[in-house]
Design an enzyme around this catalytic site. Sequence first.
Site, short mmCIF file in Angstrom:
data_model
loop_
_atom_site.label_atom_id
_atom_site.label_comp_id
_atom_site.label_asym_id
_atom_site.label_seq_id
_atom_site.Cartn_x
_atom_site.Cartn_y
_atom_site.Cartn_z
N SER A 15 0.86 -1.18 0.00
CA SER A 15 0.00 0.00 0.00
C SER A 15 0.90 1.23 0.00
O SER A 15 1.86 1.28 -0.76
CB SER A 15 -0.95 -0.03 1.21
OG SER A 15 -1.89 1.01 1.13
N HIS A 42 -3.12 -1.27 -2.95
CA HIS A 42 -4.28 -0.41 -2.73
C HIS A 42 -4.23 0.77 -3.70
O HIS A 42 -3.35 1.63 -3.60
CB HIS A 42 -4.29 0.12 -1.29
CG HIS A 42 -4.51 -0.93 -0.26
ND1 HIS A 42 -4.19 -0.78 1.07
CD2 HIS A 42 -5.02 -2.19 -0.37
CE1 HIS A 42 -4.50 -1.88 1.73
NE2 HIS A 42 -4.99 -2.74 0.88
N ASP A 134 -4.46 -4.36 6.64
CA ASP A 134 -4.91 -5.26 5.58
C ASP A 134 -3.80 -6.27 5.29
O ASP A 134 -2.63 -5.90 5.15
CB ASP A 134 -5.26 -4.47 4.32
CG ASP A 134 -5.96 -5.33 3.27
OD1 ASP A 134 -6.60 -6.32 3.65
OD2 ASP A 134 -5.86 -4.98 2.08
#
Length: 330
Positions: A15, A42, A134
């Site tokens: 990310s 992401h 995540d």
Amino acid sequence: MEEHPGRDLVVIAASAGGIEPLRTLLGRLPGHLPAALMIVVHISPRGGSALSDILNRSGPLPCSAARDGDPLQPGRVYVARPDHHLLVHQQTARLSRGPRHNGMRPAADPLFLSAALDAGPRAMGVVLSGTLDDGATGSAAIERYGGAVAVQDPDESAFSGMPSAALAATAGAQVLPAAKIADWIVTHSRSPIVTHEPRKDPELEREIALLLRQEAIGTPVGKLTAFTCPECSGPIYEGPPERYECRVGHAWSAQSMIESQGESVERALWMAILRLEERARLLDRMMRSARERGQNHTAQRFEEDRDGTREALETLRELQQQIGGAPTAS
């Protein structure tokens, strides 16, 4: 019981701050890696295909945006498309517009969970720089199913949230600088392993089936809580420790749900501030118009309403400043 020449599926999550370590990792992998790589970063739902093009220039392995139904081939890199979860099912890449996980689509956990279910001990999970957590639940599942997990050294990561969370969720994850993770992947891809009969996990199977639209949405397994889903405001059920899901299928870790709830509160405050500002301006205009027409009693009532609105507006502004930040786009 079956013997394999090595682990042949690598799932990677990144990310914020994760693109450069991802490029470093890909640049150090050999051109004949006996494993397929699947990558989730992401990205904005409106993002284009630039990511796969950038990664394709990072190393010798061919890299492309995943297509639904692509059979996984060793030595190839499959990248999640914007606004689509990427999963693996029966050694095939699958795309899903299913519910967001941890507020994201694509998200790391669906890919990692599906890899644990589909590949078991043949799976490797890698978590690079990123905020929040995540990938932590998925990393724990990969390890539980006999796979291996590596995380970028949090001290090296631009954002240590994701690596630190994955490290906390697992028992034996390797902590490595990004440049060394490629060697770790090569070693595991060429080290023989023995696989056993796949373990059964009905809840995990249900979650993956839901993302693949193989079953109807039903009541999640778990205890009904007093919380509501930050995405759809539906009831939330608590399943495994600190794992939450609503009837629609939106899934959250505790940390990501807290973060999303904060963003929802902030958006609500900004909307309330905007509406109160409009109301104060309209009342001021009506007050001045009433005075011009000699309607002093009506003008006084508008003035009192305007002043009360401005007081409420200042209270909300102070509260918003305590929470912090500018309005977040949905």
